[in-house]
Scaffold this active site. Sequence first.
Site, PDB file in Angstrom:
ATOM      1  CG  ASP A 179      -1.711  -1.316   1.406  1.00 56.55           C
ATOM      2  OD1 ASP A 179      -1.327  -2.122   0.738  1.00 56.55           O
ATOM      3  OD2 ASP A 179      -2.412  -1.636   2.397  1.00 56.55           O
ATOM      4  CD  GLU A 411      -0.094  -6.446   8.975  1.00 57.33           C
ATOM      5  OE1 GLU A 411      -0.105  -5.951  10.108  1.00 57.33           O
ATOM      6  OE2 GLU A 411      -0.774  -6.061   8.153  1.00 57.33           O
TER       7      GLU A 411
HETATM    8  C1  9WN Z   1      -5.510  -2.903   2.321  1.00 57.18           C
HETATM    9  C2  9WN Z   1      -4.595  -8.025   4.181  1.00 57.18           C
HETATM   10  C3  9WN Z   1      -3.993  -6.772   3.544  1.00 57.18           C
HETATM   11  C4  9WN Z   1      -2.842  -7.296   2.510  1.00 57.18           C
HETATM   12  C5  9WN Z   1      -2.037  -6.048   2.013  1.00 57.18           C
HETATM   13  C6  9WN Z   1      -1.501  -5.367   2.958  1.00 57.18           C
HETATM   14  C7  9WN Z   1      -2.656  -4.794   3.925  1.00 57.18           C
HETATM   15  C8  9WN Z   1      -4.827  -3.696   3.516  1.00 57.18           C
HETATM   16  C9  9WN Z   1      -4.892  -2.477   4.619  1.00 57.18           C
HETATM   17  O1  9WN Z   1      -3.598  -5.955   4.350  1.00 57.18           O
HETATM   18  O2  9WN Z   1      -3.360  -3.970   3.177  1.00 57.18           O
HETATM   19  O3  9WN Z   1      -5.652  -3.961   1.294  1.00 57.18           O
HETATM   20  O4  9WN Z   1      -6.027  -2.261   5.095  1.00 57.18           O
HETATM   21  O5  9WN Z   1      -3.794  -1.856   4.953  1.00 57.18           O
HETATM   22  O6  9WN Z   1      -0.798  -4.008   2.678  1.00 57.18           O
HETATM   23  O7  9WN Z   1      -0.838  -6.673   1.236  1.00 57.18           O
HETATM   24  O8  9WN Z   1      -3.440  -8.039   1.297  1.00 57.18           O
HETATM   25  O9  9WN Z   1      -3.459  -8.873   4.922  1.00 57.18           O
END
Ligand code: 9WN
Length: 445
Positions: A179, A411
Amino acid sequence: MPEVSSLPSIDLNRLGGAALGVLHANRLGGFTRPAIGLYPHQWSWDSAFIAIGLRHAEPEAARSELRSLVRGQWSDGRLPQIVYTPGPDDRYQPGAEFWASARPAGAATPSAGLIQPPVHALAALLVADATATANPAAARAFERELYPALRQWHDYLVRDRARGRVLAEIVHPWESGTDNLPLWDAALERIPATPATVITRPDLQHAGLGERPGDREYAKFFWLAEEYRDGACRDHDGLSFRLVDPLFNTLWAVSERALAVIAERCGEDPRPHRERADAIERALDELWTGDGFYGAFDRNTDTLIDRATCSGLIPLLLSNLPHADALRATLLGERFLGGPVPARLVPSYDRTAGDFDSAQYWRGPAWINMNWMLALALRQSGDATTAESLERAILEAAANGDPEASGAFPEYVDPVTLEARGTRRFSWTAALTLDVLAGGSRLPT
Ligand code: 9WN
C-alpha cells in the site's frame, strides 16, 4: 529446508502446530481472515498464500480457500481485493457498504471493486498438485472447476488493465498489495487528500500509527477509491492513478505459466497462456531502471519511478531474466541484505534511502510473503545458501521468541533484528511458515 540443527532455539514441530493453530483460529467458514480484528474479511492475495501453506497440512481447506474467493468473482472476471463477511468483527474501513453502489447488480457476495496481485493460478496449481498425491480425482475436479474462473480473471487483466498494451496497470496503491511503498509516492503527490468519506481508522486499534500508513496517505487512498467506485469501477485512461507494478506483472506471468499447466490437464489449449507469459516477461524490460532493480511506470506522466523496493526485486522469480545477475547483486548489496549491519530478511525498501523506516509498514520492514518469494527465486536460480538463510530467518521471525505466545506470526518485522511489527497471528506468516517447514515450493516452467 533449513537445517534443524541450525535452529537450536526453535522447536520446529511446535512452530508448525502453532502455525496451523493460527490458521484454524482465523478461519471463518470456508476461508481464512488475514488477522482477527485488523483484517476481518477475505483478502484476495492473502488467500492465495494461505492456500499455498495450508496445502501441506489440509489440502481440502486449501481448495476451499480458493473456491471461496472465486465465489466473489465479478461478471467482468475480476477477483476482488476483499470479499466481505458482515459480522461482529467487521469494523474494517472501507467496508462492504462503501462499494455497494458500484457492485454489479445481482452479485452474490459483497466485495470491493479493486483487485490484488494475480498469484491465484500459481496457488491453484500448487494446491492441485498437493491434492493429487492422496486424491488424484479431487485434484482434477478442482482444476476443472477453477480453470474457467482463473481464465476469466486473467482475461479481465488483458482486456481492462492492459487495454491494448502488454503489462497491466493498477489503479490504486491497495491493488499492489504494498500500500504505501515509496514507489507510489510521486503519483500520490498529485492526489487530493479530501475524500467524502469520514475516515475512522479502526486499523489503529491493532497497530500503532508509526507502523501503519499515515492519515494523509489514508485520505488519498479513500479519495482514489471513491473516484474508482463513482465511475462504476470502470477502467480507463482518465483515472488519476495508473501505475505498472513490477510485482503485479511478474506474478501475472508466473500465474499464466501455472494456468498453462492447468489448461493442458483440463484438455484446453495451454498456448495462449504461455504466449502471454512470454510477452509479459519481455515487456517487463520497460520497467528496468538500469540501476540494478525494476521500477514502476506511471502511465499518467509517462515516467519510470526508480525507487529501489522489494517489488522491484520480485522479477527474480522469472527464469531467463536478462538482468538476473544485476538484480541478485542488488538484493545482496547494501540496499537490501548487505551493508555494514547485514539484514536477516529483505526489507521492503532501500535501507540506504534517507526516508527508510524499519517499522513503517511498506517503507522498510520485512514482509514474509516477499521473503518467501525471494527465497524461492534464489533457490531456483542456484543460490541455495541465501535462500536457506532467508528461510531460517522466516522461521525465527514467525516464532518471535515463543510460537505459542500471542506475539508470534507477526505481520512484518524489523529486517535486522526481526523484532515484530504490525499485527500478530497474521495468516500468511503462519501459512508460509508451514510451506518452509514442508520444504518449500517450486514454480512451473
Ligand atoms: C488493504 C490484508 C492486506 C494485505 C495487503 C496489506 C494490507 C490492507 C490494509 O493488508 O492492506 O488491502 O488495510 O492496509 O498491505 O498486502 O493483502 O492482509
